[in-house]
Scaffold this active site. Structure first.
Site, PDB file in Angstrom:
ATOM      1  CE  LYS A 107     -97.564   8.358 -46.932  1.00 54.29           C
ATOM      2  NZ  LYS A 107     -98.393   9.494 -47.299  1.00 54.29           N
ATOM      3  N   GLY A 163     -93.866  13.190 -49.217  1.00 49.70           N
ATOM      4  CA  GLY A 163     -94.423  14.291 -48.438  1.00 49.70           C
ATOM      5  C   GLY A 163     -93.905  14.259 -47.028  1.00 49.70           C
ATOM      6  N   GLY A 164     -94.621  14.941 -46.133  1.00 50.23           N
ATOM      7  CA  GLY A 164     -94.167  15.061 -44.764  1.00 50.23           C
ATOM      8  C   GLY A 164     -94.206  13.756 -44.000  1.00 50.23           C
ATOM      9  CG  MET A 165     -97.600  11.950 -43.110  1.00 51.61           C
ATOM     10  SD  MET A 165     -99.266  11.260 -43.200  1.00 51.61           S
ATOM     11  CE  MET A 165    -100.224  12.682 -42.674  1.00 51.61           C
ATOM     12  N   GLY A 166     -93.925  10.487 -45.533  1.00 53.65           N
ATOM     13  CA  GLY A 166     -93.089   9.439 -46.095  1.00 53.65           C
ATOM     14  C   GLY A 166     -93.064   9.478 -47.607  1.00 53.65           C
ATOM     15  CG  ASP A 192    -103.218  15.504 -44.467  1.00 53.81           C
ATOM     16  OD1 ASP A 192    -103.526  16.717 -44.508  1.00 53.81           O
ATOM     17  OD2 ASP A 192    -102.151  15.068 -44.927  1.00 53.81           O
ATOM     18  CG  LEU A 204     -96.572   5.673 -57.280  1.00 54.96           C
ATOM     19  CD1 LEU A 204     -97.633   4.802 -56.619  1.00 54.96           C
ATOM     20  CD2 LEU A 204     -96.906   5.917 -58.732  1.00 54.96           C
ATOM     21  CB  VAL A 227     -96.401   6.872 -52.252  1.00 59.25           C
ATOM     22  CG1 VAL A 227     -97.314   5.758 -52.761  1.00 59.25           C
ATOM     23  CG2 VAL A 227     -97.058   7.586 -51.089  1.00 59.25           C
TER      24      VAL A 227
END
Length: 575
Positions: A53, A34-37, A147, A31, A39
């Site tokens: 996520k 990004g910088g965190m992981g 965020d 889906l 989805v």
């Protein structure tokens, strides 16, 4: 037959290193990332659509992050709001930690504005209201989003949905931020964060205002350009609100104040935005339920195509033993199945659940020892071991405005951290054949470890409380057996209870029964206003929003009696 390879709208193909399964979920595609992981779009064991996520491995290798992630999940799972995707489950101990929520179809605010342009009229006000409602619920649970930006809000068919709260706070304090990083996205970070202060609810309000300005104009309130230029404007420049409707401009100016304490709270913003929609209502009458309010304002808003593909045709097969061996079952299983049905008896066929004796047998099942009605799980975190062994179960309403109970395990000493075990939402009560009414209760298991059996004998009713009465006389529910078996992989269940001639319904686990019966002001119940069950003189307006038949139970004692209780009566001759 080969599975279909046509992916749903908004879902991208998996890349070679992506998993096809995460925990109990079958993964279809991506889906976003990004910088965190990353989805993923996935299906759970009941074929419900979920968004999972999965954080980056660089975070997964940080022990501090895992601990913070686990603590954050325990907070996030409490949040219930119209504009927040429903929590499903999470695993902080997995090789790569993940968090699963309800799948929400629709474009992000950024995608919508790029294709359709800014929001207008009631839809813009509804957007501001929805995001404020989400933040109010998040902040009430002790979480700060950190965020909030156009890419983290989806414009779903029934209103805006705020994504990704909680994970940013888990990241804050890890190796990534200890080396000088800042959680958030440049241009959407509050001035106090740039000055080195920690993020707070006030910081989210600053981001909320920027988000609403973007929704109204297609531009952030501090413009665009190189990061250092935008940061300088945020720190010392006035916001540009040209194009923002007049009824929103003043509240946005307050929310964009350089001083955090001068900004309104999310709850105040929710009230202001609700009032704005009330004024805009053509008939002057607006539904009290926020979902209905958003639906009216959202009507006619163009959204991107979301598709209606059958995800089951696209998802990989499950990995369970039953699915793998389905063809091997054959006729040889017919006799054992008939024996099993005979053993369960008519009660199981009627959907009443296992008997009490079958529930008690679970105490000897592998995976933990029994304390009261709870299993002490082998996988319980070390900090909860003593709590399971010596703690006390407490059941209390979550607030004065919701028909919801929270069951907690509290330290017997009264000191230290407790553990939320079960959330019970009293959903509806209706008259039914063979009993006065049937009461629907939504159960949600809250820990990320262990399991819990919920028995029918934990639900009781009270018909009346009379003058001089010093305790409660409980009437059991008409059900019998185990109503639900809950664990992190199957955390939710809807059960229907049968009652006859009661006015208050309680959830009373066995270990709390004695102290509940000794106190007429026991707090764990709700008044039930059904067609055949009504307290003498009960205030018919004393109900929750959207609930026609369930109301708060006022246990306040006056001269030792709960005079405002819907079960209190001085007509002792008719009891």
């Amino acid at each position: 037959m080969p599975r279909s390879t046509a992916l749903p709208v908004g879902v991208s193909p998996l890349v070679p290193d992506d998993p096809t399964h995460l925990g109990p979920f079958r993964v279809l595609g991506r889906l976003g990332s990004g910088g965190m992981g990353v989805v993923y779009a996935a299906l759970d064991g009941r074929d419900r659509r979920v968004a999972v996520k999965c954080v980056h491995r660089t975070l997964a290798s940080d022990a501090d992050f895992r601990d913070r992630f686990a603590r954050e999940v325990n907070l996030v799972r409490r949040v219930r709001a119209a504009c927040v995707p429903a929590f499903h489950s999470a695993d902080a101990e997995s090789e790569v930690p993940w968090l699963a929520t309800e799948y929400v179809p629709g474009p992000t605010l950024r995608e919508y504005v790029r294709i359709h342009g800014p929001l207008r009229g009631d839809a813009l006000t509804a957007f501001a209201l929805g995001v404020a409602e989400a933040l109010a619920a998040v902040h009430a649970a002790g979480v700060v989003h950190r965020d909030l930006k156009p890419g983290n809000v989806i414009l779903a068919p029934d209103g805006p949905k705020v994504l990704d709260f909680g994970i940013a706070r888990a990241i804050d304090g890890t190796a990534l931020t200890r080396t000088g990083g800042l959680v958030g996205t440049p241009g959407w970070i509050s001035p106090e964060q740039y000055r080195g202060a920690p993020a707070s609810g006030h910081s989210d309000i600053f981001s909320w205002a920027g988000l609403v300005a973007y929704a109204a104009t297609g531009q952030g309130p501090f413009g665009s350009g190189p990061s250092d230029v935008v940061v300088s404007r945020i720190l010392s420049g006035p916001p540009s609100l040209t194009g923002v409707p007049a009824h929103l401009r003043h509240v946005l100016e307050r929310a964009l104040s350089k001083e955090p304490e001068q900004r309104p709270t999310a709850t105040e913003l929710q009230r202001i935005m609700t009032g704005a929609l009330h004024v805009a209502a053509p008939s002057g009458v607006v539904p009290a339920d926020i979902r209905a309010l958003l639906g009216r304002a959202w009507a006619g808003l163009p959204v991107l195509a979301i598709g209606d593909q059958d995800w089951r045709r696209i998802a990989p097969p499950g990995r369970g033993r039953f699915r793998r061996n389905r063809l091997a079952v054959g006729l040889g299983a017919a006799v054992p199945v008939m024996v099993l049905v005979a053993g369960l008896g008519l009660r199981a066929l009627l959907g009443e659940g296992p008997s009490e004796t079958s529930g008690a047998a679970d105490a000897d099942a592998p995976g933990g020892a029994t304390v009261g009605n709870a299993v002490v799980p082998d996988d319980a975190p070390e900090e909860y071991q003593e709590l399971y062994e010596t703690g006390e179960i407490v059941v209390e309403p979550v607030s004065e405005t919701e028909p919801v109970l929270l069951r907690r395990l509290e330290p017997a000493s009264g000191e230290g951290e407790g553990l939320d075990q079960l959330r019970l939402t009293f959903d509806s009560a209706a008259t039914a054949e063979f009993q006065d009414f049937g009461l629907t209760v939504e159960l949600e298991y809250l820990p990320d470890h262990g399991s819990l059996n919920v028995h029918s004998n934990e639900f009781v009713g009270v018909t009346a409380i009379t003058p001089g009465q010093e305790g409660l006389d409980f009437t059991p529910a008409g059900n019998s057996g185990v109503l639900a078996r809950l664990d992190p992989d199957n955390p939710t269940e809807s059960v229907r209870l049968a009652f006859y001639d009661v006015r208050v319904v309680y959830h009373v686990p066995d270990s709390t029964r004695e102290r509940a019966q000794d106190a007429v002001d026991y707090p764990g119940g709700f008044c039930v206003y059904s067609g055949l069950v009504a307290a003498p003189g009960a205030d018919s307006g004393l109900t929750f929003p959207g609930m026609d038949d369930i109301g708060p139970h006022d246990t306040t004692l006056t001269d030792g009696a709960p005079l405002e209780s819907c079960a209190y009566t001085d007509d002792t001759e008719n009891q």
